[in-house]
Design a protein around this motif. Structure first.
Motif, short mmCIF file in Angstrom:
data_model
loop_
_atom_site.label_atom_id
_atom_site.label_comp_id
_atom_site.label_asym_id
_atom_site.label_seq_id
_atom_site.Cartn_x
_atom_site.Cartn_y
_atom_site.Cartn_z
N SER A 1 -60.38 -9.06 -49.23
CA SER A 1 -59.79 -8.29 -48.13
C SER A 1 -58.87 -9.13 -47.23
CB SER A 1 -60.88 -7.66 -47.28
OG SER A 1 -61.56 -8.65 -46.55
N HIS A 2 -57.96 -8.43 -46.61
CA HIS A 2 -57.06 -8.98 -45.61
C HIS A 2 -57.13 -8.02 -44.43
CE1 HIS A 2 -55.33 -11.87 -48.43
NE2 HIS A 2 -55.49 -10.91 -49.32
N PRO A 3 -57.97 -8.32 -43.44
CA PRO A 3 -58.26 -7.34 -42.39
C PRO A 3 -57.06 -6.94 -41.53
CG PRO A 3 -59.27 -9.47 -41.91
CD PRO A 3 -58.71 -9.56 -43.28
N TRP A 4 -55.99 -7.69 -41.56
CA TRP A 4 -54.84 -7.34 -40.73
C TRP A 4 -54.15 -6.07 -41.23
CZ3 TRP A 4 -50.73 -7.51 -43.98
CH2 TRP A 4 -50.81 -8.38 -45.07
N LEU A 5 -54.15 -5.80 -42.53
CA LEU A 5 -53.45 -4.61 -43.02
C LEU A 5 -54.13 -3.32 -42.57
CD1 LEU A 5 -51.11 -3.41 -44.69
CD2 LEU A 5 -52.68 -3.37 -46.61
N PRO A 6 -55.42 -3.13 -42.82
CA PRO A 6 -56.03 -1.87 -42.40
C PRO A 6 -56.10 -1.72 -40.88
CG PRO A 6 -57.65 -3.25 -43.50
CD PRO A 6 -56.34 -3.93 -43.63
N SER A 7 -55.91 -2.81 -40.15
CA SER A 7 -55.91 -2.68 -38.69
C SER A 7 -54.57 -2.12 -38.19
CB SER A 7 -56.18 -4.04 -38.03
OG SER A 7 -55.06 -4.90 -38.17
#
Length: 124
Positions: free
Chosen positions: A70-76
């Motif tokens: 995961s890369h949490p910045w995208l869904p944020s």
């Protein structure tokens, strides 16, 4: 004043991305598709920059629930489904104007506009 004109030209190009993306989605009669706005398409384009730097085997990995992928910045910033929806329907030109013999029809006008703007910027 000159900077303002250049920004306006870029906004017009991005606005045409919105118009053609929305037109293409409507031509395909996509149920539940919400028209893309200027801010949303700018967010989409901006998200593609870091996504081009980070290697994943699938664009869906950016929104994976697996902590390794995961890369949490995208869904944020934008939901995975909305990002994929814009990606799928992104259009730069109206297909109904396609003469049929121009393989670059879909991107030619946008590319020419970008080249002209860069040329003008470098001359300034």
């Amino acid at each position: 004043m000159e900077v303002e004109i250049k920004i306006t030209k870029q906004i017009n190009v991005i606005h045409s991305f919105c118009l053609e993306t929305n037109r293409y989605a409507n031509q395909n009669r996509v149920a539940g598709f919400q028209d893309v706005g200027l801010e949303e398409i700018m967010t989409f384009v901006a998200m593609n920059i870091p996504m081009g730097i980070v290697n994943t085997s699938d664009v869906k990995d950016f929104c994976s629930t697996n902590s390794i992928l995961s890369h949490p910045w995208l869904p944020s910033v934008i939901t995975r489904d909305r990002f994929l929806q814009i990606l799928y329907f992104l259009h730069l030109n109206n297909n109904q104007n396609d003469p049929g013999d121009d393989k670059l029809f879909g991107s030619r006008a946008s590319a020419q506009s970008q080249c002209k703007t860069m040329e003008e910027t470098l001359k300034a």
